[in-house]
Design a protein around this motif. Sequence first.
Motif, PDB file in Angstrom:
ATOM      1  N   ASP A 142       0.811  -1.210   0.000  1.00 25.49           N
ATOM      2  CA  ASP A 142       0.000   0.000   0.000  1.00 25.49           C
ATOM      3  C   ASP A 142       0.848   1.266   0.000  1.00 25.49           C
ATOM      4  OD1 ASP A 142      -2.750   0.692  -0.125  1.00 25.49           O
ATOM      5  OD2 ASP A 142      -2.607   1.511   1.896  1.00 25.49           O
ATOM      6  N   GLU A 143       1.961   1.259   0.720  1.00 28.10           N
ATOM      7  CA  GLU A 143       2.840   2.432   0.752  1.00 28.10           C
ATOM      8  C   GLU A 143       3.384   2.740  -0.636  1.00 28.10           C
ATOM      9  OE1 GLU A 143       6.975   3.889   2.934  1.00 28.10           O
ATOM     10  OE2 GLU A 143       5.870   2.178   3.746  1.00 28.10           O
ATOM     11  N   VAL A 144       3.741   1.700  -1.376  1.00 26.25           N
ATOM     12  CA  VAL A 144       4.264   1.876  -2.739  1.00 26.25           C
ATOM     13  C   VAL A 144       3.157   2.383  -3.659  1.00 26.25           C
ATOM     14  CG1 VAL A 144       5.349   0.722  -4.712  1.00 26.25           C
ATOM     15  CG2 VAL A 144       5.966   0.056  -2.372  1.00 26.25           C
ATOM     16  N   VAL A 145       1.959   1.825  -3.507  1.00 26.56           N
ATOM     17  CA  VAL A 145       0.807   2.243  -4.309  1.00 26.56           C
ATOM     18  C   VAL A 145       0.549   3.741  -4.152  1.00 26.56           C
ATOM     19  CG1 VAL A 145      -1.716   2.109  -4.442  1.00 26.56           C
ATOM     20  CG2 VAL A 145      -0.359   0.006  -4.421  1.00 26.56           C
ATOM     21  N   ASN A 146       0.474   4.206  -2.910  1.00 23.60           N
ATOM     22  CA  ASN A 146       0.172   5.620  -2.649  1.00 23.60           C
ATOM     23  C   ASN A 146       1.273   6.545  -3.151  1.00 23.60           C
ATOM     24  OD1 ASN A 146      -2.315   5.110  -1.353  1.00 23.60           O
ATOM     25  ND2 ASN A 146      -1.279   4.637   0.561  1.00 23.60           N
ATOM     26  N   LYS A 147       2.514   6.125  -2.947  1.00 16.50           N
ATOM     27  CA  LYS A 147       3.645   6.942  -3.411  1.00 16.50           C
ATOM     28  C   LYS A 147       3.673   7.027  -4.934  1.00 16.50           C
ATOM     29  CE  LYS A 147       8.689   7.377  -3.056  1.00 16.50           C
ATOM     30  NZ  LYS A 147       9.938   6.787  -2.517  1.00 16.50           N
ATOM     31  N   THR A 148       3.400   5.903  -5.599  1.00 16.25           N
ATOM     32  CA  THR A 148       3.401   5.868  -7.063  1.00 16.25           C
ATOM     33  C   THR A 148       2.306   6.762  -7.626  1.00 16.25           C
ATOM     34  OG1 THR A 148       4.281   3.606  -7.059  1.00 16.25           O
ATOM     35  CG2 THR A 148       3.240   4.373  -9.086  1.00 16.25           C
ATOM     36  N   ALA A 149       1.105   6.686  -7.035  1.00 15.45           N
ATOM     37  CA  ALA A 149      -0.006   7.517  -7.503  1.00 15.45           C
ATOM     38  C   ALA A 149       0.340   9.000  -7.378  1.00 15.45           C
ATOM     39  CB  ALA A 149      -1.269   7.196  -6.699  1.00 15.45           C
TER      40      ALA A 149
END
Length: 270
Positions: free
Chosen positions: A158-165
């Motif tokens: 989830d941390e990667v998802v939010n940062k990527t977005a």
Amino acid sequence: MKYKLFISDYDGTLGVAPINDIHPETLKTINKFIDKGGIFAVCSGRETSSITRILREQNLKGIVVSFQGARISDIESGKILFNGGLTIQKVLEVLDAVDGRGLIPLVYCDNEIIYEKSNEYIKRYERAIRLDGREADVRAELKKLSGGVCKIVWLGEDEVVNKTAEELNKVYKGVGVKFNSGAKNLLEAINPDCGKGVAVKFLADYYGVSLDQVIAVGDSTNDIDLLSGPWHGVCVGDGRDELKAVADEITVPYEQKPVKVLLEKYCLND
């Protein structure tokens, strides 16, 4: 009734995966609204056949908006009223942009979903949408298609998802593609010209309803467009803070049946 067109997000607003059932009291209230002449639409990021099957099983009539707004169809007949999405060229471009971040891409191709390799995130997603995909070379499969793609998602931490977005939205700035993190562990890319807000305008025009007679309700960041417009936008009480910031109203949490509450408050009170 104050609002003739009621548009509701599904997950976290009307139902919750993997059970997916709409609460019987909410369903009864929706049908009462429809019988009174109201127009009810479900607006979801899910794939068309997945969300349509869930709604049909519960005998819900009306309109379903799927793929974050890229497709609009009639629940009962399956007739497609609007179809859009991303070009193959754009999908290949965003695949390259997300590569190397540890996220697994999953693409909706025609009537199936494909992904590079299965893992626990993929399996959980398949259970939630009640569709099985297949492993394949995503880029090779995309190049076989003649049309476009309604939506592409990535699954991972989830941390990667939010940062990527956050990072990629700064790069694209809403031009040609928009990234959302609408659910935990899920990143999605959509065409901003075929989003939920565009779907609201399309449905209002299609049914001849003025925008001030429209109410829309959601719970997550992928509902920001759904609530951002010259209509009444409502955030579920336990929805994301980012959505509450743009909402005209914050209603009760999901467990207290927000759709039922809003229908009774605005559409069935006369």
